[in-house]
Scaffold this motif. Sequence first.
Motif, PDB file in Angstrom:
ATOM      1  N   TYR A 271     104.781  87.827  35.331  1.00 56.07           N
ATOM      2  CA  TYR A 271     105.008  89.248  35.620  1.00 56.07           C
ATOM      3  C   TYR A 271     105.651  89.864  34.383  1.00 56.07           C
ATOM      4  CZ  TYR A 271     107.367  93.263  37.753  1.00 56.07           C
ATOM      5  OH  TYR A 271     107.821  94.516  38.060  1.00 56.07           O
TER       6      TYR A 271
ATOM      7  N   SER B 264     112.124  90.694  42.073  1.00 55.69           N
ATOM      8  CA  SER B 264     111.771  89.517  42.884  1.00 55.69           C
ATOM      9  C   SER B 264     110.538  89.836  43.714  1.00 55.69           C
ATOM     10  CB  SER B 264     112.945  89.144  43.775  1.00 55.69           C
ATOM     11  OG  SER B 264     113.357  90.286  44.460  1.00 55.69           O
ATOM     12  N   GLU B 265     110.406  91.074  44.196  1.00 59.28           N
ATOM     13  CA  GLU B 265     109.191  91.389  44.966  1.00 59.28           C
ATOM     14  C   GLU B 265     108.032  91.702  44.037  1.00 59.28           C
ATOM     15  OE1 GLU B 265     109.090  90.874  48.002  1.00 59.28           O
ATOM     16  OE2 GLU B 265     111.218  90.367  47.871  1.00 59.28           O
ATOM     17  N   ARG B 266     108.348  91.843  42.768  1.00 64.52           N
ATOM     18  CA  ARG B 266     107.320  92.147  41.763  1.00 64.52           C
ATOM     19  C   ARG B 266     106.562  93.406  42.122  1.00 64.52           C
ATOM     20  NH1 ARG B 266     104.551  86.419  40.408  1.00 64.52           N
ATOM     21  NH2 ARG B 266     102.978  87.747  39.532  1.00 64.52           N
ATOM     22  N   THR B 267     107.344  94.437  42.480  1.00 61.43           N
ATOM     23  CA  THR B 267     106.649  95.716  42.710  1.00 61.43           C
ATOM     24  C   THR B 267     107.218  96.739  41.725  1.00 61.43           C
ATOM     25  OG1 THR B 267     108.347  96.537  44.173  1.00 61.43           O
ATOM     26  CG2 THR B 267     106.595  95.265  45.197  1.00 61.43           C
ATOM     27  N   VAL B 268     106.369  97.694  41.342  1.00 60.27           N
ATOM     28  CA  VAL B 268     106.813  98.787  40.480  1.00 60.27           C
ATOM     29  C   VAL B 268     106.444 100.073  41.202  1.00 60.27           C
ATOM     30  CG1 VAL B 268     106.534  99.907  38.254  1.00 60.27           C
ATOM     31  CG2 VAL B 268     106.374  97.442  38.391  1.00 60.27           C
ATOM     32  N   THR B 269     107.430 100.901  41.500  1.00 57.23           N
ATOM     33  CA  THR B 269     107.142 102.151  42.211  1.00 57.23           C
ATOM     34  C   THR B 269     107.391 103.307  41.251  1.00 57.23           C
ATOM     35  OG1 THR B 269     108.016 101.062  44.151  1.00 57.23           O
ATOM     36  CG2 THR B 269     107.650 103.421  44.314  1.00 57.23           C
TER      37      THR B 269
END
Lengths: 214, 153
Positions: free
Chosen positions: A151, A192-197
């Motif tokens: 990531y 940790s959730e590997r999200t990009v908002t």
Amino acid sequence: MTTTTEHIKTKRQQFASPGSSHDRNIRWLRVLLPLGVGALGALLALAPFTMSGEISFVLDKNSVDVAKERMRVTEALYRGEDSQGRPFSIKAGSAVQKSSQEAVVQLKDLSARILLNDGPAQIRAGAGQYDMDREDVKVPGAVQVESAGGYRLTTNNVTVDLKGRTLKSDAPVEGRTNIGTFRADSLRADMSERTVTLDGNAKLRIVQNGLRGR
Amino acid sequence: QVFGGHNSNAPVNFDAGRIEVQDRADRVVLSGAVRVEQAGLVLNSARMTVAYRNTSGIEVDRIDASGGVTIRKGGDTATGNVAIYDLNRRLITLVGNVTLTQDTNRLSGGRVIIDLASGRSTIDGRAAGGSSIGTQDSNGRVSGTFTVPQRQD
């Protein structure tokens, strides 16, 4: 014959007789000597306070070189734990803490290592402000996140919250993740959730690798 | 011949009020006046979900757009409620009171499948699988108006 000798006293007797020069000296000295003793005593008693300058060896506070910041460290290493009790560490080329009131340390070329669900991740930045109480690092310049799971996230002027393992920014950001480049008015990335908002006229450009059949 | 000869490998540019990249799920969720553009093909909708594969590079597999979709490329326009753009098979399926306009020709129906390679679109009246997702369908009829260029001789 005794009367004439009476009159011719030897110089010594003359000197010793009352009213002679010795007596006069003594009369003066009787007054001057105690005055001298008093004056000398006063002088010595007051000397340290009045006499400044050459004979005073008291260290002068404001002429010595005062260090501006409270603590300067080179090769600093900070350790802490994130909200799930996993250790994180921040290594910095140099760390300067301005004053003892605010627990903020200015770091230069820092690299933080945190543990994510899928392995360690590294956050590198040219400069940052590490707030020891809130355990977050404000990074004005570019910051780069690389995690073992592949990531990637590069962006700028964000606040890295090491406790919650997130990156937040309210100012416009741009950057790239492993799928493409983006820009937006604000960003919130959870490592940790590997999200990009991305919020606020966000743009994302995905360049496909084109291996697909024509 | 509508939307023909489109290159589905071209870079895809997204523009939206809010974009959420879920790397773990290999998915991007966009909302708020989403506009996606790829090599001249522009797709607008309220919400969009992009599924991609992260093999050696990034390959977008599918784009699902919903909430009033308009697709434009050159002179051709297509609108519908929901659109599914399959980049691998280079097909766009538009469902829900679909209209297809090319210059002056207009076609409307329940569903259209546009083949981006050949540009052939097959339109039929049935809404997707007969389940009408809120389409005031003209009971499955297909209607279209065509204008034939005047013969100049």
